[in-house]
Write an enzyme that holds these catalytic residues in place. Structure first.
Site, PDB file in Angstrom:
ATOM      1  N   ARG A 195      58.134  18.824  69.005  1.00  0.00           N
ATOM      2  CA  ARG A 195      58.496  17.828  68.466  1.00  0.00           C
ATOM      3  C   ARG A 195      58.774  16.632  69.529  1.00  0.00           C
ATOM      4  O   ARG A 195      58.886  15.690  69.996  1.00  0.00           O
ATOM      5  CB  ARG A 195      58.689  16.950  67.388  1.00  0.00           C
ATOM      6  CG  ARG A 195      57.557  17.274  66.196  1.00  0.00           C
ATOM      7  CD  ARG A 195      58.139  17.013  64.680  1.00  0.00           C
ATOM      8  NE  ARG A 195      57.887  17.260  63.788  1.00  0.00           N
ATOM      9  CZ  ARG A 195      56.784  16.282  62.638  1.00  0.00           C
ATOM     10  NH1 ARG A 195      57.037  15.779  62.811  1.00  0.00           N
ATOM     11  NH2 ARG A 195      56.289  17.420  61.656  1.00  0.00           N
TER      12      ARG A 195
ATOM     13  N   LYS B 152      57.501  33.658  55.422  1.00  0.00           N
ATOM     14  CA  LYS B 152      57.886  33.429  54.439  1.00  0.00           C
ATOM     15  C   LYS B 152      58.978  32.363  54.439  1.00  0.00           C
ATOM     16  O   LYS B 152      59.325  31.920  55.497  1.00  0.00           O
ATOM     17  CB  LYS B 152      58.624  34.849  54.254  1.00  0.00           C
ATOM     18  CG  LYS B 152      59.840  35.596  54.926  1.00  0.00           C
ATOM     19  CD  LYS B 152      60.742  36.293  54.581  1.00  0.00           C
ATOM     20  CE  LYS B 152      61.818  35.932  53.167  1.00  0.00           C
ATOM     21  NZ  LYS B 152      63.304  35.195  53.772  1.00  0.00           N
TER      22      LYS B 152
ATOM     23  N   HIS C  46      58.829  40.462  57.899  1.00  0.00           N
ATOM     24  CA  HIS C  46      59.640  41.143  58.505  1.00  0.00           C
ATOM     25  C   HIS C  46      60.619  42.525  58.961  1.00  0.00           C
ATOM     26  O   HIS C  46      60.085  43.331  59.667  1.00  0.00           O
ATOM     27  CB  HIS C  46      60.161  40.634  59.793  1.00  0.00           C
ATOM     28  CG  HIS C  46      61.966  40.095  59.361  1.00  0.00           C
ATOM     29  ND1 HIS C  46      62.182  39.470  58.434  1.00  0.00           N
ATOM     30  CD2 HIS C  46      62.930  41.158  59.252  1.00  0.00           C
ATOM     31  CE1 HIS C  46      63.264  39.659  58.365  1.00  0.00           C
ATOM     32  NE2 HIS C  46      63.966  40.894  59.219  1.00  0.00           N
TER      33      HIS C  46
ATOM     34  N   LYS D 101      60.154  47.104  59.831  1.00  0.00           N
ATOM     35  CA  LYS D 101      60.984  47.794  60.600  1.00  0.00           C
ATOM     36  C   LYS D 101      61.236  49.106  60.860  1.00  0.00           C
ATOM     37  O   LYS D 101      60.109  49.719  60.284  1.00  0.00           O
ATOM     38  CB  LYS D 101      62.324  47.352  59.868  1.00  0.00           C
ATOM     39  CG  LYS D 101      63.072  46.371  59.819  1.00  0.00           C
ATOM     40  CD  LYS D 101      63.896  45.907  59.499  1.00  0.00           C
ATOM     41  CE  LYS D 101      64.414  44.946  58.726  1.00  0.00           C
ATOM     42  NZ  LYS D 101      65.776  44.279  59.863  1.00  0.00           N
TER      43      LYS D 101
ATOM     44  N   GLU E 127      74.719  41.417  54.070  1.00  0.00           N
ATOM     45  CA  GLU E 127      75.209  41.078  54.565  1.00  0.00           C
ATOM     46  C   GLU E 127      76.536  40.212  54.719  1.00  0.00           C
ATOM     47  O   GLU E 127      76.778  39.948  53.808  1.00  0.00           O
ATOM     48  CB  GLU E 127      73.765  39.896  55.222  1.00  0.00           C
ATOM     49  CG  GLU E 127      72.609  39.920  54.883  1.00  0.00           C
ATOM     50  CD  GLU E 127      71.407  39.058  55.113  1.00  0.00           C
ATOM     51  OE1 GLU E 127      71.253  39.313  56.372  1.00  0.00           O
ATOM     52  OE2 GLU E 127      71.396  38.076  54.217  1.00  0.00           O
TER      53      GLU E 127
ATOM     54  N   ASP F   1      65.195  34.067  48.812  1.00  0.00           N
ATOM     55  CA  ASP F   1      64.546  34.211  50.002  1.00  0.00           C
ATOM     56  C   ASP F   1      64.697  35.851  50.243  1.00  0.00           C
ATOM     57  O   ASP F   1      63.857  36.065  51.206  1.00  0.00           O
ATOM     58  CB  ASP F   1      65.786  34.079  50.566  1.00  0.00           C
ATOM     59  CG  ASP F   1      66.293  34.000  52.265  1.00  0.00           C
ATOM     60  OD1 ASP F   1      65.643  33.817  52.260  1.00  0.00           O
ATOM     61  OD2 ASP F   1      67.881  34.723  52.566  1.00  0.00           O
TER      62      ASP F   1
ATOM     63  N   HIS G 144      61.293  40.774  50.782  1.00  0.00           N
ATOM     64  CA  HIS G 144      62.329  42.225  51.397  1.00  0.00           C
ATOM     65  C   HIS G 144      61.928  43.052  50.182  1.00  0.00           C
ATOM     66  O   HIS G 144      61.962  44.778  50.850  1.00  0.00           O
ATOM     67  CB  HIS G 144      63.492  41.791  52.142  1.00  0.00           C
ATOM     68  CG  HIS G 144      62.968  40.440  53.399  1.00  0.00           C
ATOM     69  ND1 HIS G 144      61.881  40.634  53.971  1.00  0.00           N
ATOM     70  CD2 HIS G 144      63.977  39.763  53.166  1.00  0.00           C
ATOM     71  CE1 HIS G 144      62.700  39.606  54.560  1.00  0.00           C
ATOM     72  NE2 HIS G 144      63.367  38.873  54.458  1.00  0.00           N
TER      73      HIS G 144
ATOM     74  N   LYS H 295      75.582  37.643  50.412  1.00  0.00           N
ATOM     75  CA  LYS H 295      75.887  37.592  51.398  1.00  0.00           C
ATOM     76  C   LYS H 295      76.690  37.733  51.725  1.00  0.00           C
ATOM     77  O   LYS H 295      77.382  37.671  50.944  1.00  0.00           O
ATOM     78  CB  LYS H 295      75.430  36.182  52.140  1.00  0.00           C
ATOM     79  CG  LYS H 295      73.777  35.977  52.221  1.00  0.00           C
ATOM     80  CD  LYS H 295      73.412  35.272  53.183  1.00  0.00           C
ATOM     81  CE  LYS H 295      71.417  34.886  53.404  1.00  0.00           C
ATOM     82  NZ  LYS H 295      71.012  35.433  54.625  1.00  0.00           N
TER      83      LYS H 295
HETATM   84  C1  BG6 Z   1      65.414  36.767  56.307  1.00  0.00           C
HETATM   85  C2  BG6 Z   1      66.182  35.872  55.468  1.00  0.00           C
HETATM   86  O1  BG6 Z   1      64.719  36.806  55.746  1.00  0.00           O
HETATM   87  O2  BG6 Z   1      66.245  38.523  56.547  1.00  0.00           O
HETATM   88  C3  BG6 Z   1      67.602  36.411  55.677  1.00  0.00           C
HETATM   89  O3  BG6 Z   1      66.090  34.732  55.149  1.00  0.00           O
HETATM   90  C4  BG6 Z   1      67.797  37.495  55.884  1.00  0.00           C
HETATM   91  O4  BG6 Z   1      68.270  35.165  54.404  1.00  0.00           O
HETATM   92  C5  BG6 Z   1      67.635  38.142  56.502  1.00  0.00           C
HETATM   93  O5  BG6 Z   1      69.730  37.321  56.300  1.00  0.00           O
HETATM   94  C6  BG6 Z   1      67.868  39.569  56.434  1.00  0.00           C
HETATM   95  O6  BG6 Z   1      67.351  40.115  57.527  1.00  0.00           O
HETATM   96  P1  BG6 Z   1      67.683  41.458  58.675  1.00  0.00           P
HETATM   97  O7  BG6 Z   1      66.237  41.689  59.521  1.00  0.00           O
HETATM   98  O8  BG6 Z   1      68.235  40.457  59.209  1.00  0.00           O
HETATM   99  O9  BG6 Z   1      68.435  41.999  58.057  1.00  0.00           O
END
Ligand code: BG6
Length: 528
Positions: A69, A178, A208, A212, A246, A266, A271, A371
């Site tokens: 935008r 997502k 994603h 991997k 994380e 999330d 995942h 986290k």
């Molecule tokens: C994302 C989440 O899909 O995956 C994030 O929204 C998270 O909150 C991330 O940090 C983790 O991805 P990766 O590849 O760093 O493990």
């Protein structure tokens, strides 16, 4: 297949991995990114596209069109893209010389794509770029926008004639990021909306994690070897622990989104349930998208919903207070940017799931994500049962003090990231005059055996979408089954807000209460 030796010795590692015949190159095409000035595009999508181009995996004729935008010229966007790629992609050229060729494929188009006029303007610009680069109008639209725009964007794309169910050539496909919905009802509504304008096989729902390398290797390890698979059943497995930890907190730009989502939506819904499905599924008939999807779906459908009072028993949510991560003082969740000071959102969740099917009935699957944990690590550990007869004891040493203990169970651990690899911990006789055991390990490390960087997940997934291969994307019924599992937990939480948040300090492995989820398992939570 060449033989490699399990263990740290590197004597027989292959020098180079040969390229695989039969992997088709994508057709000449245009990749259109909506939300192109956002974080995902800067950190992942543009670096991944650069990586594909650098690896000669993009067709020689292609264009990347960023839609946003904000006012920006092509040149301004190209400079920004160069900065992001240099920052986030290993091996991007340091000098100016390496850039012009790649950057000449990049374009910026300012549009409000939620309006018919905005999308018409984009359609004209794409036609003009096709003419300029002699492109055949094959188009991949990548929706990296805020989730509320996914549905409207597809509708407008259709309105402007940019996506069509027919003809099949030139093709048009849409990748949807997502989160796909925030519960089952919204996911169904989004699917219903999107499928009014597109065929099933034009929609690529991305997770994603599936891109991997180590996640794909779960399939290779399980179904490319005959000896492990028969052991992965309720007869031999005590329990499975899956951890996605994380060290980061909430990035500034994500606060508002995250506070409205939480860890269950999330990370668990997508995942972690995808990882669980890959670890627990039966062998697929083939590696085609429909067969792999069906095998995963069967697992997700066999998950026993956790509802009502069971939620307190089998699910533990957590929120971090201030603490020390990597030796640095960090704020608590409620002090992060754009997080409500009285937020009840959970950046941590642990749960004990049951898969009620022939293979897994009675085996606890323990999932945990958070986290601000002590380490960034994603791993899945399969712990086997102890032998029925305990003939031996083991020696355990802490510092100089050694003790005789019960034999330790065998554990097969898939290290998804970092230090990617697989290890098998088991017991061996300790040399000496007594029959006592000692814990030892077979270790496979990617870095030892394959002397190459692991491909980035987004590179693989973008390439697959460009080639029309949906094997590593999620089918809608998988997504729905995953929401079906998560919804009753979210409902129970909504009725009963947590009274004890924050309940763990940043830099620790989460609330103590999560220990109760391991009741009856021969283990504690791992600290990988
Ligand atoms: C994302 C989440 O899909 O995956 C994030 O929204 C998270 O909150 C991330 O940090 C983790 O991805 P990766 O590849 O760093 O493990």
């Amino acid at each position: 297949m060449s033989e490699t030796v399990i263990g740290p010795a590197m004597s027989r590692a292959p020098k180079q991995i040969p390229s695989i015949p039969g992997v088709s190159a994508p057709d000449p095409c245009t990749i259109v990114i909506f939300g192109a000035t956002g974080d995902l595009a800067a950190r992942k999508l543009l670096p991944a596209l650069y990586g594909l181009w650098h690896g000669e995996l993009l067709p020689s004729q292609f264009a990347i069109v960023a839609v946003g935008r904000r006012d920006k010229t092509d040149d301004e966007f190209r400079n920004e893209a160069q900065d992001s790629i240099s920052k986030f992609r290993h091996g991007a050229p340091k000098s100016a010389d390496g850039w012009p060729q790649f950057l000449s494929h990049l374009f910026y188009h300012k549009a409000d794509f939620t309006t018919a006029e905005g999308m018409q303007g984009l359609a004209q610009r794409l036609d003009q770029i096709d003419g300029q680069l002699n492109l055949p109008a094959n188009r991949l639209f990548y929706l990296a926008t805020d989730p509320e725009y996914f549905g409207p964007a597809v509708e407008r794309l259709h309105g402007a004639g940019l996506v069509r169910r027919e003809p099949l050539r030139p093709w048009s496909r849409v990748v949807i990021e997502k989160p796909f919905g925030r519960d089952l009802a919204t996911a169904l509504a989004l699917d219903h909306h999107v499928l009014r304008y597109l065929n099933h096989d034009q929609v690529y729902r991305i997770d994603h994690y599936l891109g991997k390398e180590t996640v794909q290797n779960l399939l290779a390890f399980r179904f490319g070897n005959a000896i492990f698979e028969p052991l992965l059943t309720r007869e031999y497995v005590d329990h499975v622990q899956s951890t996605t930890a994380e060290t980061v907190g909430i990035e500034d730009r994500r606060g508002a989104f995250y506070d409205n989502a939480g860890a269950l939506r999330d990370v668990v819904q997508n995942h972690m349930l995808q990882l669980l499905a890959l670890v627990a599924m039966d062998p697929p008939a083939t590696l085609r998208a429909s067969d792999v999807g069906l095998a995963k779906l069967n697992v997700l459908r066999s998950l026993v919903p956790i509802r009502g009072d069971d939620v307190d028993k089998y699910v533990v949510r957590g929120q971090y207070g201030p603490g020390l991560v990597d030796g640095k003082q960090v704020p608590g969740y409620r002090q992060e940017v754009a997080i409500a000071p009285d937020s009840v959102t959970e950046p941590y969740v642990a749960l004990r799931a049951k898969i009620e099917n022939w293979r897994w009935a009675g085996v606890p699957f323990l999932l945990r994500t958070g986290k601000r944990m002590p380490r960034r690590v994603t791993e899945i550990a399969i712990q086997f049962k102890l032998p029925p007869l305990r003939l031996f004891q083991t020696v355990e040493c802490e510092g100089d003090v050694c003790d005789l203990r019960e034999a330790q169970p065998t554990v097969l651990a898939f290290r998804i990231q970092p230090n990617e690899g697989i290890s098998l911990s088991f017991s061996a006789k300790r040399p000496g005059m007594q029959f006592v055991l000692h814990g030892v390990r077979f270790d496979f490390n990617y870095s030892d055996y394959f002397r190459c960087e692991l491909p980035e997940a987004y590179e693989r997934l973008l390439l697959d979408a460009l080639r029309g291969d949906a094997t590593l994307f999620m089918r809608s019924d998988e997504l729905h089954a995953a929401w079906d599992f998560c919804d009753p937990i979210l409902e129970a939480w909504k009725k009963k807000p947590p009274a004890d948040f924050p309940n763990y300090a940043a830099g620790t492995w989460g609330p103590k209460e999560a220990d109760k989820l391991l009741a009856g398992c021969a283990a504690k939570w791992r600290e990988p």
